[in-house]
Design a protein around this motif. Sequence first.
Motif, PDB file in Angstrom:
ATOM      1  N   UNK A   2       4.735  51.067  34.901  1.00 13.65           N
ATOM      2  CA  UNK A   2       6.154  50.920  35.210  1.00 13.65           C
ATOM      3  C   UNK A   2       6.843  52.283  35.242  1.00 13.65           C
ATOM      4  N   UNK A   3       7.810  52.472  36.146  1.00 11.03           N
ATOM      5  CA  UNK A   3       8.519  53.760  36.214  1.00 11.03           C
ATOM      6  C   UNK A   3       9.326  54.020  34.954  1.00 11.03           C
ATOM      7  N   UNK A   4       9.413  55.298  34.585  1.00 14.03           N
ATOM      8  CA  UNK A   4      10.170  55.699  33.400  1.00 14.03           C
ATOM      9  C   UNK A   4      11.299  56.628  33.822  1.00 14.03           C
ATOM     10  N   UNK A   5      12.464  56.455  33.210  1.00 10.17           N
ATOM     11  CA  UNK A   5      13.592  57.327  33.504  1.00 10.17           C
ATOM     12  C   UNK A   5      13.523  58.590  32.660  1.00 10.17           C
ATOM     13  N   UNK A   6      13.359  59.753  33.298  1.00 14.53           N
ATOM     14  CA  UNK A   6      13.292  61.027  32.590  1.00 14.53           C
ATOM     15  C   UNK A   6      14.700  61.570  32.409  1.00 14.53           C
ATOM     16  N   UNK A   7      15.081  61.815  31.163  1.00 10.55           N
ATOM     17  CA  UNK A   7      16.430  62.296  30.862  1.00 10.55           C
ATOM     18  C   UNK A   7      16.463  63.826  30.862  1.00 10.55           C
ATOM     19  N   UNK A   8      17.161  64.399  31.862  1.00  5.65           N
ATOM     20  CA  UNK A   8      17.294  65.847  31.992  1.00  5.65           C
ATOM     21  C   UNK A   8      18.756  66.230  31.836  1.00  5.65           C
ATOM     22  N   UNK A   9      19.008  67.255  31.046  1.00  9.27           N
ATOM     23  CA  UNK A   9      20.380  67.704  30.818  1.00  9.27           C
ATOM     24  C   UNK A   9      20.718  68.882  31.733  1.00  9.27           C
ATOM     25  N   UNK A  10      22.000  69.220  31.760  1.00  7.75           N
ATOM     26  CA  UNK A  10      22.448  70.395  32.517  1.00  7.75           C
ATOM     27  C   UNK A  10      21.714  71.645  32.019  1.00  7.75           C
ATOM     28  N   UNK A  11      21.554  71.743  30.692  1.00  6.66           N
ATOM     29  CA  UNK A  11      20.861  72.902  30.119  1.00  6.66           C
ATOM     30  C   UNK A  11      19.398  72.955  30.575  1.00  6.66           C
ATOM     31  N   UNK A  12      18.735  71.783  30.632  1.00  8.16           N
ATOM     32  CA  UNK A  12      17.359  71.727  31.145  1.00  8.16           C
ATOM     33  C   UNK A  12      17.281  72.298  32.556  1.00  8.16           C
ATOM     34  N   UNK A  13      18.172  71.818  33.419  1.00  9.18           N
ATOM     35  CA  UNK A  13      18.127  72.211  34.831  1.00  9.18           C
ATOM     36  C   UNK A  13      18.457  73.685  35.016  1.00  9.18           C
ATOM     37  N   UNK A  14      19.417  74.196  34.274  1.00  8.35           N
ATOM     38  CA  UNK A  14      19.775  75.611  34.387  1.00  8.35           C
ATOM     39  C   UNK A  14      18.634  76.503  33.894  1.00  8.35           C
ATOM     40  N   UNK A  15      17.918  76.033  32.875  1.00  9.21           N
ATOM     41  CA  UNK A  15      16.761  76.774  32.388  1.00  9.21           C
ATOM     42  C   UNK A  15      15.677  76.827  33.459  1.00  9.21           C
ATOM     43  N   UNK A 231      13.060  73.762  29.599  1.00 13.42           N
ATOM     44  CA  UNK A 231      12.939  72.854  30.741  1.00 13.42           C
ATOM     45  C   UNK A 231      12.478  71.458  30.335  1.00 13.42           C
ATOM     46  N   UNK A 232      12.028  71.300  29.096  1.00 11.49           N
ATOM     47  CA  UNK A 232      11.426  70.029  28.670  1.00 11.49           C
ATOM     48  C   UNK A 232      12.491  68.963  28.451  1.00 11.49           C
ATOM     49  N   UNK A 233      12.243  67.775  28.983  1.00 14.72           N
ATOM     50  CA  UNK A 233      13.182  66.648  28.945  1.00 14.72           C
ATOM     51  C   UNK A 233      13.598  66.284  27.518  1.00 14.72           C
ATOM     52  N   UNK A 234      14.671  65.504  27.438  1.00  8.84           N
ATOM     53  CA  UNK A 234      15.126  64.970  26.158  1.00  8.84           C
ATOM     54  C   UNK A 234      14.320  63.752  25.739  1.00  8.84           C
ATOM     55  N   UNK A 235      13.737  63.086  26.733  1.00 11.31           N
ATOM     56  CA  UNK A 235      12.939  61.888  26.440  1.00 11.31           C
ATOM     57  C   UNK A 235      13.025  60.915  27.591  1.00 11.31           C
ATOM     58  N   UNK A 236      12.344  59.773  27.461  1.00  7.42           N
ATOM     59  CA  UNK A 236      12.417  58.716  28.457  1.00  7.42           C
ATOM     60  C   UNK A 236      13.559  57.772  28.085  1.00  7.42           C
ATOM     61  N   UNK A 237      14.383  57.444  29.040  1.00  6.01           N
ATOM     62  CA  UNK A 237      15.575  56.641  28.754  1.00  6.01           C
ATOM     63  C   UNK A 237      15.207  55.256  28.226  1.00  6.01           C
ATOM     64  N   UNK A 238      15.747  54.960  27.041  1.00  3.21           N
ATOM     65  CA  UNK A 238      15.581  53.653  26.384  1.00  3.21           C
ATOM     66  C   UNK A 238      14.118  53.306  26.103  1.00  3.21           C
ATOM     67  N   UNK A 239      13.268  54.329  25.991  1.00  7.49           N
ATOM     68  CA  UNK A 239      11.852  54.099  25.673  1.00  7.49           C
ATOM     69  C   UNK A 239      11.428  55.036  24.547  1.00  7.49           C
ATOM     70  N   UNK A 240      11.942  54.815  23.342  1.00  6.25           N
ATOM     71  CA  UNK A 240      11.641  55.733  22.232  1.00  6.25           C
ATOM     72  C   UNK A 240      10.162  55.801  21.882  1.00  6.25           C
ATOM     73  N   UNK A 241       9.437  54.699  22.006  1.00  6.15           N
ATOM     74  CA  UNK A 241       8.012  54.711  21.682  1.00  6.15           C
ATOM     75  C   UNK A 241       7.229  55.552  22.694  1.00  6.15           C
ATOM     76  N   UNK A 242       7.567  55.391  23.978  1.00  8.08           N
ATOM     77  CA  UNK A 242       6.920  56.186  25.020  1.00  8.08           C
ATOM     78  C   UNK A 242       7.226  57.670  24.829  1.00  8.08           C
ATOM     79  N   UNK A 243       8.464  57.955  24.468  1.00 12.40           N
ATOM     80  CA  UNK A 243       8.859  59.345  24.243  1.00 12.40           C
ATOM     81  C   UNK A 243       8.050  59.945  23.098  1.00 12.40           C
ATOM     82  N   UNK A 244       7.920  59.187  22.006  1.00 13.84           N
ATOM     83  CA  UNK A 244       7.205  59.686  20.831  1.00 13.84           C
ATOM     84  C   UNK A 244       5.750  59.998  21.144  1.00 13.84           C
ATOM     85  N   UNK A 245       5.088  59.140  21.911  1.00 12.82           N
ATOM     86  CA  UNK A 245       3.670  59.347  22.192  1.00 12.82           C
ATOM     87  C   UNK A 245       3.430  60.443  23.227  1.00 12.82           C
ATOM     88  N   UNK A 246       4.510  60.903  23.884  1.00 16.86           N
ATOM     89  CA  UNK A 246       4.386  61.970  24.883  1.00 16.86           C
ATOM     90  C   UNK A 246       4.535  63.351  24.257  1.00 16.86           C
TER      91      UNK A 246
END
Length: 411
Positions: A2-15, A231-246
Amino acid sequence: GPPKGVQLTHANLMSAVSGIEDIIEFPEEGRVISWLPYAHIAERACSHYLPIVLGFTTTDCPDPRQVVAYLPEVRPTWFFAVPRIWEKLKAAIEAGIEHESDEDRKTAMKGALEMGLQKVRLEQAGEEVPEELQKQYAAADDKIFSAIRERLGFDKAESLNVGAAPTPPEVIEFFHAIGIPLAELWGMSETCGAGCINPPDKIRIGTVGPPTPGVEIKLAEDGEVMVKGGVVMQGYRNLPDKTKETFSDDGWLLTGDIGEFDEEGYLKIVDRKKELIINAAGKNMSPANIESHVKSGSPLIGQAIAIGDSRPFNVALITLDTDAAPGFAQQNGIEDTSPESLASSEAVVAEVQRGVDAANEKLARVEQIKKFKVLPTDWEPGGDELTPTMKLKRKPIGEKYEKEIEALYEN
């Protein structure tokens, strides 16, 4: 999956923008073409984020199949494309040389290309290019290659990149030979598309370059590429378990890619960790490496997927290149050009076999393709077999073509 939403901030993108700009040093008043799907991080970074920050002009190409036609009109200063675009451009240039009616010019073009390849190979090996070869290449560049670059629309390009999937080294070598400094880069959605990039003036073919400024990369014990940085994302949106294992316990992003560093600190991507072929004898192989050699073996080969996990040997499913097939049929007197007819044509199968044989010569014995099947179909981006950026959907392909695969392993 299933697709995962990658959360990127302004600071991520500027970096990410800052790191890429530091390596490439883009010219003022840059021009780019927007042509990949908007949901893809490469499109967002190359055609949206970087142009917004750096003030580029972006030209929209609504039909990805027409992007090559846009090149001479836009004359981009920076252009990014997936490997298949560069493979098809290479095939088109080679076909143009082969069909040159003036025999003297055809001979000159072939000689110039061979000279260019010789020069590139010496440079990549860190060896000195003889002065006489430099002079001969300069003359060939002035008379032949400069015209090819202008016709393609690359005469104003400062940097040209390929990524999102493995690229055959011989494809990159070819473009260097005609004065087009194509270079691989590497990144992922989880890193804003940033990570490693070859400096335009110090490209090492076969690598994706060194880490960009602000990015840390190390390899796990099994070779998995691990990343830290702005540049590293904040995590996967609403998927804390997926984020942790990544992420590792100490905060490194686990990319899922297997890599290795060369003596210059440039990273080489071997393959996706989950996609490695482990045959019946326990040998690990990169299907992407095998497939890149197969696709480079003949311009008639469009797509190829290597199969061999838990099997005694490797086989391949192959589709024909829809641009090259009609010309091949005409040259070989094949009147019925339907996909079904071409896939079963003796001349077509023989040419594909020639391409597979050429690939096998460059592969270790255990990696070689022992059998293949030419499929009477075309694999379209976004269809059952390919993602919108032309990556293979391995599991769906395995399921859809199960009968064809099993038939290759009979007897």
